[in-house]
Design a protein around this motif. Sequence first.
Motif, PDB file in Angstrom:
ATOM      1  N   SER A  36       1.416  77.316 101.439  1.00 14.83           N
ATOM      2  CA  SER A  36       0.500  78.457 101.407  1.00 14.83           C
ATOM      3  C   SER A  36       0.213  78.979 100.004  1.00 14.83           C
ATOM      4  CB  SER A  36       1.082  79.596 102.255  1.00 14.83           C
ATOM      5  OG  SER A  36       2.339  79.992 101.724  1.00 14.83           O
ATOM      6  N   ASP A  37       0.898  78.445  99.012  1.00 13.57           N
ATOM      7  CA  ASP A  37       0.682  78.879  97.624  1.00 13.57           C
ATOM      8  C   ASP A  37      -0.765  78.551  97.237  1.00 13.57           C
ATOM      9  OD1 ASP A  37       0.493  78.917  94.759  1.00 13.57           O
ATOM     10  OD2 ASP A  37       2.658  78.661  94.619  1.00 13.57           O
ATOM     11  N   PRO A  38      -1.523  79.538  96.734  1.00  9.73           N
ATOM     12  CA  PRO A  38      -2.922  79.282  96.357  1.00  9.73           C
ATOM     13  C   PRO A  38      -3.084  78.162  95.323  1.00  9.73           C
ATOM     14  CG  PRO A  38      -2.431  81.639  96.275  1.00  9.73           C
ATOM     15  CD  PRO A  38      -1.141  80.935  96.524  1.00  9.73           C
ATOM     16  N   ASN A  86      -1.406  75.426  95.358  1.00 10.32           N
ATOM     17  CA  ASN A  86      -1.096  74.161  96.005  1.00 10.32           C
ATOM     18  C   ASN A  86      -2.415  73.490  96.375  1.00 10.32           C
ATOM     19  OD1 ASN A  86      -0.453  72.111  97.893  1.00 10.32           O
ATOM     20  ND2 ASN A  86       1.490  73.120  98.343  1.00 10.32           N
ATOM     21  N   THR A  87      -2.695  72.346  95.768  1.00 13.12           N
ATOM     22  CA  THR A  87      -3.979  71.673  95.976  1.00 13.12           C
ATOM     23  C   THR A  87      -3.970  70.698  97.136  1.00 13.12           C
ATOM     24  OG1 THR A  87      -3.374  69.963  94.380  1.00 13.12           O
ATOM     25  CG2 THR A  87      -4.597  71.867  93.533  1.00 13.12           C
ATOM     26  N   THR A  88      -2.789  70.388  97.675  1.00 16.00           N
ATOM     27  CA  THR A  88      -2.713  69.412  98.764  1.00 16.00           C
ATOM     28  C   THR A  88      -2.500  70.047 100.126  1.00 16.00           C
ATOM     29  OG1 THR A  88      -0.317  69.122  98.557  1.00 16.00           O
ATOM     30  CG2 THR A  88      -1.728  67.682  97.205  1.00 16.00           C
ATOM     31  N   GLY A  89      -2.040  71.298 100.150  1.00 16.15           N
ATOM     32  CA  GLY A  89      -1.738  71.946 101.413  1.00 16.15           C
ATOM     33  C   GLY A  89      -0.418  71.485 102.024  1.00 16.15           C
ATOM     34  N   VAL A  90       0.345  70.710 101.266  1.00 17.77           N
ATOM     35  CA  VAL A  90       1.646  70.218 101.716  1.00 17.77           C
ATOM     36  C   VAL A  90       2.702  70.847 100.820  1.00 17.77           C
ATOM     37  CG1 VAL A  90       3.103  68.168 102.005  1.00 17.77           C
ATOM     38  CG2 VAL A  90       0.645  68.040 102.488  1.00 17.77           C
ATOM     39  N   ALA A  91       3.749  71.381 101.425  1.00 15.63           N
ATOM     40  CA  ALA A  91       4.807  72.023 100.645  1.00 15.63           C
ATOM     41  C   ALA A  91       5.572  70.991  99.828  1.00 15.63           C
ATOM     42  CB  ALA A  91       5.773  72.756 101.573  1.00 15.63           C
ATOM     43  N   MET A  92       5.953  71.404  98.631  1.00 15.67           N
ATOM     44  CA  MET A  92       6.894  70.614  97.838  1.00 15.67           C
ATOM     45  C   MET A  92       8.243  71.300  97.988  1.00 15.67           C
ATOM     46  SD  MET A  92       7.109  69.714  93.811  1.00 15.67           S
ATOM     47  CE  MET A  92       8.746  69.691  93.103  1.00 15.67           C
ATOM     48  N   PRO A  93       9.209  70.627  98.599  1.00 16.69           N
ATOM     49  CA  PRO A  93      10.509  71.280  98.774  1.00 16.69           C
ATOM     50  C   PRO A  93      11.232  71.444  97.439  1.00 16.69           C
ATOM     51  CG  PRO A  93      10.594  69.013  99.552  1.00 16.69           C
ATOM     52  CD  PRO A  93       9.170  69.285  99.147  1.00 16.69           C
ATOM     53  N   PRO A  94      12.138  72.405  97.353  1.00 17.23           N
ATOM     54  CA  PRO A  94      12.933  72.550  96.127  1.00 17.23           C
ATOM     55  C   PRO A  94      13.592  71.211  95.762  1.00 17.23           C
ATOM     56  CG  PRO A  94      13.339  74.392  97.588  1.00 17.23           C
ATOM     57  CD  PRO A  94      12.506  73.399  98.358  1.00 17.23           C
ATOM     58  N   LYS A  95      13.549  70.910  94.494  1.00 20.63           N
ATOM     59  CA  LYS A  95      14.116  69.668  93.950  1.00 20.63           C
ATOM     60  C   LYS A  95      13.532  68.439  94.631  1.00 20.63           C
ATOM     61  CE  LYS A  95      18.409  71.685  92.310  1.00 20.63           C
ATOM     62  NZ  LYS A  95      19.857  71.509  92.198  1.00 20.63           N
ATOM     63  N   GLY A  96      12.285  68.558  95.084  1.00 18.91           N
ATOM     64  CA  GLY A  96      11.622  67.430  95.719  1.00 18.91           C
ATOM     65  C   GLY A  96      12.317  66.964  96.984  1.00 18.91           C
TER      66      GLY A  96
END
Length: 138
Positions: free
Chosen positions: A103-105, A107-117
């Motif tokens: 949901s981060d504005p 974020n260009t992919t709409g997919v979350a990046m988890p902490p530490k990938g």
Amino acid sequence: MSKKFVFFGVLAFVTVSIVGGCGGGQQPQQQTEQPAPPPAEQPTAPAVADGKILYEQSCSACHGQDAKGVAGLGGDITANSAFVSSQSDEQLLEFVKKGREASDPANTTGVAMPPKGGNPALTDEEIKAIIAYLRSLK
């Protein structure tokens, strides 16, 4: 000498000692301008090599083998990307440690990046090696 006189004399001495010991009469120290931090060290070949291995293990599934991104998963994170090139190594370290919500504005992919990938075992030093590897990709 009366007890009252001795008591007030001692009280006056203690008061003067305390006030005098609390910096009374001392000039405040002037703040000096902090020197600029030294330039970042150039990544060493071993750091880049280690970073490549760690990247392949923890990042390539979403960002691709070449770090140019995978459509619908992870964006381009080569040294040429606008985001990576605008961040210091320390900023990238903090970003990778935190991740990014879908949901981060920004974020260009709409997919979350988890902490530490998604690899909670990654240490700061290992993430720095990954950053060194990414910086080497032009």
